[in-house]
Design a protein around this motif. Sequence first.
Motif, PDB file in Angstrom:
ATOM      1  N   SER A  33       0.821  -1.215   0.000  1.00 30.24           N
ATOM      2  CA  SER A  33       0.000   0.000   0.000  1.00 30.24           C
ATOM      3  C   SER A  33       0.852   1.261   0.000  1.00 30.24           C
ATOM      4  O   SER A  33       0.404   2.308  -0.453  1.00 30.24           O
ATOM      5  CB  SER A  33      -0.947  -0.001   1.191  1.00 30.24           C
ATOM      6  N   ARG A  34       2.085   1.194   0.499  1.00 36.56           N
ATOM      7  CA  ARG A  34       2.976   2.366   0.451  1.00 36.56           C
ATOM      8  C   ARG A  34       3.429   2.651  -0.974  1.00 36.56           C
ATOM      9  O   ARG A  34       3.514   3.800  -1.388  1.00 36.56           O
ATOM     10  CB  ARG A  34       4.205   2.136   1.316  1.00 36.56           C
ATOM     11  N   SER A  37      -0.123   3.495  -4.443  1.00 40.67           N
ATOM     12  CA  SER A  37      -1.082   4.385  -3.796  1.00 40.67           C
ATOM     13  C   SER A  37      -2.433   4.329  -4.490  1.00 40.67           C
ATOM     14  O   SER A  37      -2.550   3.971  -5.658  1.00 40.67           O
ATOM     15  CB  SER A  37      -0.556   5.821  -3.803  1.00 40.67           C
ATOM     16  N   LYS A  38      -3.470   4.709  -3.769  1.00 44.81           N
ATOM     17  CA  LYS A  38      -4.817   4.728  -4.333  1.00 44.81           C
ATOM     18  C   LYS A  38      -5.006   5.903  -5.281  1.00 44.81           C
ATOM     19  O   LYS A  38      -5.902   5.901  -6.103  1.00 44.81           O
ATOM     20  CB  LYS A  38      -5.851   4.789  -3.218  1.00 44.81           C
TER      21      LYS A  38
END
Length: 74
Positions: A33-34, A37-38
Amino acid sequence: MVCIPCIVIPVLLWVYKRFLEPIVYPLIAPFISRFWSKAAVQETQKPTNTAECNGTANGSTANGPKTVADKKAD
């Protein structure tokens, strides 16, 4: 005769998805998730369709075509 990798690779993938991924994924999810990114996913634009839809496609209506197909005569 089937080659050995054609048998072994699907079995190993099944073992990973079935047994190892539920253990490994929670451990590596914070690191993923780092880096992923979204915001990158949200940057995609939705296509805009300015054409109006009148309920027909290629001259046919929702109830069926206006012309009857030729039937074989006896």
